[in-house]
Write a protein that holds these residues in place. Structure first.
Motif, PDB file in Angstrom:
ATOM      1  N   LEU A  26      67.966  50.088 -57.833  1.00  0.00           N
ATOM      2  CA  LEU A  26      67.539  50.780 -56.631  1.00  0.00           C
ATOM      3  C   LEU A  26      67.936  52.250 -56.678  1.00  0.00           C
ATOM      4  O   LEU A  26      67.178  53.130 -56.257  1.00  0.00           O
ATOM      5  CB  LEU A  26      68.143  50.095 -55.399  1.00  0.00           C
ATOM      6  N   GLU A  27      69.113  52.541 -57.217  1.00  0.00           N
ATOM      7  CA  GLU A  27      69.558  53.931 -57.324  1.00  0.00           C
ATOM      8  C   GLU A  27      68.629  54.729 -58.246  1.00  0.00           C
ATOM      9  O   GLU A  27      68.407  55.925 -58.025  1.00  0.00           O
ATOM     10  CB  GLU A  27      70.993  53.996 -57.832  1.00  0.00           C
ATOM     11  N   GLN A  28      68.058  54.093 -59.265  1.00  0.00           N
ATOM     12  CA  GLN A  28      67.119  54.789 -60.140  1.00  0.00           C
ATOM     13  C   GLN A  28      65.827  55.149 -59.395  1.00  0.00           C
ATOM     14  O   GLN A  28      65.204  56.170 -59.682  1.00  0.00           O
ATOM     15  CB  GLN A  28      66.803  53.931 -61.365  1.00  0.00           C
ATOM     16  N   LEU A  29      65.449  54.310 -58.432  1.00  0.00           N
ATOM     17  CA  LEU A  29      64.294  54.640 -57.602  1.00  0.00           C
ATOM     18  C   LEU A  29      64.570  55.906 -56.792  1.00  0.00           C
ATOM     19  O   LEU A  29      63.707  56.780 -56.677  1.00  0.00           O
ATOM     20  CB  LEU A  29      63.976  53.474 -56.669  1.00  0.00           C
ATOM     21  N   PHE A  30      65.779  56.018 -56.253  1.00  0.00           N
ATOM     22  CA  PHE A  30      66.137  57.215 -55.497  1.00  0.00           C
ATOM     23  C   PHE A  30      66.166  58.441 -56.410  1.00  0.00           C
ATOM     24  O   PHE A  30      65.747  59.537 -56.019  1.00  0.00           O
ATOM     25  CB  PHE A  30      67.501  57.035 -54.828  1.00  0.00           C
ATOM     26  N   GLY A  81      55.767  38.119 -56.399  1.00  0.00           N
ATOM     27  CA  GLY A  81      54.627  38.150 -55.502  1.00  0.00           C
ATOM     28  C   GLY A  81      54.154  39.577 -55.325  1.00  0.00           C
ATOM     29  O   GLY A  81      53.899  40.287 -56.305  1.00  0.00           O
ATOM     30  N   ASP A  82      54.060  40.038 -54.068  1.00  0.00           N
ATOM     31  CA  ASP A  82      53.602  41.400 -53.815  1.00  0.00           C
ATOM     32  C   ASP A  82      54.754  42.380 -53.614  1.00  0.00           C
ATOM     33  O   ASP A  82      54.543  43.521 -53.191  1.00  0.00           O
ATOM     34  CB  ASP A  82      52.675  41.437 -52.601  1.00  0.00           C
ATOM     35  N   ARG A  83      55.963  41.946 -53.909  1.00  0.00           N
ATOM     36  CA  ARG A  83      57.131  42.820 -53.767  1.00  0.00           C
ATOM     37  C   ARG A  83      57.728  43.148 -55.129  1.00  0.00           C
ATOM     38  O   ARG A  83      57.561  42.418 -56.102  1.00  0.00           O
ATOM     39  CB  ARG A  83      58.185  42.173 -52.874  1.00  0.00           C
ATOM     40  N   PHE A  84      58.448  44.280 -55.149  1.00  0.00           N
ATOM     41  CA  PHE A  84      59.088  44.740 -56.368  1.00  0.00           C
ATOM     42  C   PHE A  84      60.569  44.385 -56.311  1.00  0.00           C
ATOM     43  O   PHE A  84      61.193  44.487 -55.251  1.00  0.00           O
ATOM     44  CB  PHE A  84      58.905  46.252 -56.518  1.00  0.00           C
ATOM     45  N   VAL A  85      61.127  43.980 -57.448  1.00  0.00           N
ATOM     46  CA  VAL A  85      62.505  43.502 -57.506  1.00  0.00           C
ATOM     47  C   VAL A  85      63.372  44.525 -58.224  1.00  0.00           C
ATOM     48  O   VAL A  85      63.123  44.858 -59.389  1.00  0.00           O
ATOM     49  CB  VAL A  85      62.600  42.142 -58.219  1.00  0.00           C
ATOM     50  N   LEU A  86      64.390  45.021 -57.533  1.00  0.00           N
ATOM     51  CA  LEU A  86      65.329  45.979 -58.111  1.00  0.00           C
ATOM     52  C   LEU A  86      66.749  45.468 -57.916  1.00  0.00           C
ATOM     53  O   LEU A  86      67.051  44.777 -56.938  1.00  0.00           O
ATOM     54  CB  LEU A  86      65.184  47.347 -57.448  1.00  0.00           C
ATOM     55  N   ALA A  87      67.611  45.829 -58.840  1.00  0.00           N
ATOM     56  CA  ALA A  87      69.023  45.438 -58.754  1.00  0.00           C
ATOM     57  C   ALA A  87      69.777  46.452 -57.905  1.00  0.00           C
ATOM     58  O   ALA A  87      69.577  47.666 -58.040  1.00  0.00           O
ATOM     59  CB  ALA A  87      69.629  45.346 -60.142  1.00  0.00           C
ATOM     60  N   GLN A  93      73.639  41.657 -57.299  1.00  0.00           N
ATOM     61  CA  GLN A  93      72.675  41.572 -56.210  1.00  0.00           C
ATOM     62  C   GLN A  93      71.346  42.228 -56.566  1.00  0.00           C
ATOM     63  O   GLN A  93      71.315  43.281 -57.201  1.00  0.00           O
ATOM     64  CB  GLN A  93      73.220  42.287 -54.964  1.00  0.00           C
ATOM     65  N   THR A  94      70.260  41.591 -56.145  1.00  0.00           N
ATOM     66  CA  THR A  94      68.934  42.185 -56.259  1.00  0.00           C
ATOM     67  C   THR A  94      68.314  42.286 -54.867  1.00  0.00           C
ATOM     68  O   THR A  94      68.788  41.655 -53.919  1.00  0.00           O
ATOM     69  CB  THR A  94      68.011  41.355 -57.161  1.00  0.00           C
ATOM     70  N   ILE A  95      67.265  43.070 -54.774  1.00  0.00           N
ATOM     71  CA  ILE A  95      66.577  43.230 -53.509  1.00  0.00           C
ATOM     72  C   ILE A  95      65.077  43.320 -53.785  1.00  0.00           C
ATOM     73  O   ILE A  95      64.659  43.892 -54.801  1.00  0.00           O
ATOM     74  CB  ILE A  95      67.083  44.484 -52.757  1.00  0.00           C
ATOM     75  N   GLU A  96      64.292  42.726 -52.903  1.00  0.00           N
ATOM     76  CA  GLU A  96      62.838  42.779 -53.019  1.00  0.00           C
ATOM     77  C   GLU A  96      62.307  43.778 -51.993  1.00  0.00           C
ATOM     78  O   GLU A  96      62.626  43.684 -50.806  1.00  0.00           O
ATOM     79  CB  GLU A  96      62.220  41.402 -52.767  1.00  0.00           C
ATOM     80  N   ILE A  97      61.510  44.737 -52.456  1.00  0.00           N
ATOM     81  CA  ILE A  97      61.014  45.802 -51.584  1.00  0.00           C
ATOM     82  C   ILE A  97      59.521  46.005 -51.805  1.00  0.00           C
ATOM     83  O   ILE A  97      58.958  45.560 -52.810  1.00  0.00           O
ATOM     84  CB  ILE A  97      61.747  47.134 -51.845  1.00  0.00           C
ATOM     85  N   GLU A  98      58.888  46.673 -50.846  1.00  0.00           N
ATOM     86  CA  GLU A  98      57.506  47.118 -51.035  1.00  0.00           C
ATOM     87  C   GLU A  98      57.519  48.600 -51.404  1.00  0.00           C
ATOM     88  O   GLU A  98      58.443  49.337 -51.046  1.00  0.00           O
ATOM     89  CB  GLU A  98      56.668  46.854 -49.790  1.00  0.00           C
ATOM     90  N   ARG A 139      77.714  43.838 -47.765  1.00  0.00           N
ATOM     91  CA  ARG A 139      77.309  44.812 -46.754  1.00  0.00           C
ATOM     92  C   ARG A 139      76.707  46.088 -47.357  1.00  0.00           C
ATOM     93  O   ARG A 139      76.059  46.859 -46.652  1.00  0.00           O
ATOM     94  CB  ARG A 139      78.500  45.196 -45.875  1.00  0.00           C
ATOM     95  N   ALA A 140      76.907  46.321 -48.647  1.00  0.00           N
ATOM     96  CA  ALA A 140      76.436  47.566 -49.262  1.00  0.00           C
ATOM     97  C   ALA A 140      74.925  47.719 -49.145  1.00  0.00           C
ATOM     98  O   ALA A 140      74.411  48.841 -49.044  1.00  0.00           O
ATOM     99  CB  ALA A 140      76.854  47.618 -50.729  1.00  0.00           C
ATOM    100  N   ARG A 141      74.190  46.617 -49.129  1.00  0.00           N
ATOM    101  CA  ARG A 141      72.731  46.701 -49.103  1.00  0.00           C
ATOM    102  C   ARG A 141      72.206  47.402 -47.846  1.00  0.00           C
ATOM    103  O   ARG A 141      71.130  47.989 -47.869  1.00  0.00           O
ATOM    104  CB  ARG A 141      72.114  45.310 -49.215  1.00  0.00           C
ATOM    105  N   PHE A 142      72.980  47.347 -46.761  1.00  0.00           N
ATOM    106  CA  PHE A 142      72.501  47.968 -45.524  1.00  0.00           C
ATOM    107  C   PHE A 142      72.486  49.500 -45.627  1.00  0.00           C
ATOM    108  O   PHE A 142      71.776  50.161 -44.873  1.00  0.00           O
ATOM    109  CB  PHE A 142      73.364  47.523 -44.338  1.00  0.00           C
ATOM    110  N   ALA A 143      73.247  50.053 -46.544  1.00  0.00           N
ATOM    111  CA  ALA A 143      73.230  51.504 -46.768  1.00  0.00           C
ATOM    112  C   ALA A 143      72.113  51.917 -47.716  1.00  0.00           C
ATOM    113  O   ALA A 143      71.865  53.111 -47.890  1.00  0.00           O
ATOM    114  CB  ALA A 143      74.571  51.967 -47.323  1.00  0.00           C
TER     115      ALA A 143
END
Length: 420
Positions: free
Chosen positions: A33-37, A82-88, A93-98, A259-263
């Motif tokens: 996710l940080e690489q996306l930023f 599916g229609d979401r992208f998966v980032l670590a 932890q991973t997260i699925e985002i659009e 809790r880090a994911r909320f930031a």
């Protein structure tokens, strides 16, 4: 701003940056996710270069266009569920985002840069039949005058919504159209956003040339004027200490397991002037509802320990973000966009009593801004981006000179068509 170069000097090394991006493959694989930023920050510099070239009438740089093509390819290569992208988020932890905003806006920019405005219009018409007629209707409603002040919200009004503020970097076409409108039709153009000023904030996601717009952030409590000078609504020592305590408690809470994911999702953790907000959900619903509700209760408990009487802080839950702000002047209400208009009028010597003014928004939070301009000027022209008939009726009760646009793109295109 501490650690932030003057706006006028921020793009001096863009040519070297473009060469480095291409030569070292920095617009490559995105797995974290940080690489996306990081990718968003790099493409911002590329877009800013292109905007300046286009506004000068130059042919856009082939290297810059290629860098945006690389950025789009990097986004498309992210693994999907599916229609979401998966980032670590980290090693556990991973997260699925659009990525609808990021990909759609890159598509628009590349069509625009390769084929010009008519190609972009055809692209938009294919996505939204009737788009050209909507632009014409908006331009007719807004035309026929130059404006003393243009005062507009950003997200959802003149910029499409994005799932994450840190990647909501303005598109090239959007920046060119708005700057063209501001230079031709407005004496004092102002963007007023609830987001922070910087680090990250509106400065970090805007690609318009420095000095064309006043950038007012934190709901109008801090701003950079067109001369690059920073202004802020003053806070007293007790208020600053309270915000510092709130920040420290939030950082400690976000350091707890899970809790880090909320930031990192949605708006993330945003340190505004006189206010801090933190996301508890994003538009993709990437956080399970039960976890989001638990985090909301933890935030309310945290505020209660700092303000047991409930008269120094306000808490507003939008369903996505939790906004924790200092109470407004003389009451327990929050500083709103009406307060912001009066602050801007005073600090910038806007002389809002002298019109005409065009004020733009998309939510109920913008209504106090409409009212304040009307009260100061005696009248106001409103452009509202909404499909909500009740909200439109409320805007029309403030001013009969109200036009409703269906999308931010329709409004921005219409503004760009206006002639003095």
């Amino acid at each position: 701003l501490p650690g932030l170069p003057p706006l006028a000097a921020r793009r001096r090394d863009d040519a070297d940056l473009l060469a480095l991006l291409r030569a070292h493959g920095l617009l490559g694989t995105v797995e974290l996710l940080e690489q996306l930023f990081q990718l968003a920050r790099r493409t911002r510099s590329v877009k800013a270069t292109l905007v300046e070239e286009l506004l000068r009438g130059d042919v856009p740089s082939p290297d810059a266009i290629a860098a945006l093509e690389d950025a789009r390819a990097s986004l498309r290569s992210i693994p999907r569920a599916g229609d979401r992208f998966v980032l670590a988020i980290d090693e556990r932890q991973t997260i699925e985002i659009e990525l609808d905003y990021e990909l759609a806006e890159l598509d628009k920019d590349l069509v625009y840069l390769r084929g010009g405005e008519e190609a972009l219009r055809s692209h938009a018409e294919a996505l939204r039949p009737g788009f050209s007629e909507e632009i014409a209707a908006a331009a007719e409603a807004l035309g026929g005058r130059r404006y003393r002040c243009f005062l507009s919200d950003r997200d959802g009004t003149i910029n499409p919504y994005c799932g994450r503020y840190r990647t909501s970097v303005q598109s090239v076409y959007n920046a060119v159209f708005l700057t063209r409108f501001a230079r031709r039709m407005v004496e004092v153009p102002i963007i007023l956003t609830s987001a922070p000023l910087a680090a990250p904030g509106i400065v970090d996601v805007s690609v318009m040339p420095a000095g064309d717009f006043v950038l007012a952030a934190s709901g109008g409590r801090e701003l950079i004027d067109r001369g690059g000078r920073r202004h802020e609504d003053p806070l007293d020592t007790r208020q600053r200490a309270l915000i510092a305590q709130l920040d420290a408690r939030l950082v400690a809470l976000l350091a707890l397991p899970g809790r880090a994911r909320f930031a990192l999702i949605g708006s993330g953790l945003q340190r505004k002037h006189g206010q801090i907000s933190v996301a508890r959900q994003d538009v993709s619903g990437s956080i399970p509802a039960s976890e989001s509700e638990t985090f909301l209760e933890e935030l309310r408990d945290l505020v209660a320990t700092l303000d047991p009487a409930g008269d120094r802080l306000t808490v507003e839950d939008t369903g996505l973000d939790v906004e924790i702000a200092l109470a407004g002047p003389g009451a327990t209400r929050e500083f709103d966009k009406g307060d912001a208009v009066r602050f801007l009028d005073r600090v910038l010597d806007l002389d809002l009593a002298r019109g005409p003014h065009l004020v733009c928004g998309d939510t109920a939070a913008d209504l106090p801004m409409f009212e304040a301009v009307r009260d100061l000027a005696g009248q106001v022209q409103i452009a509202l981006v909404t499909a909500d008939a009740a909200l439109a009726a409320r805007a029309r009760s403030i001013s009969t000179d109200t036009h409703v646009a269906p999308t931010p793109d329709v409004l921005v295109w219409a503004l760009a068509q206006l002639e003095g």
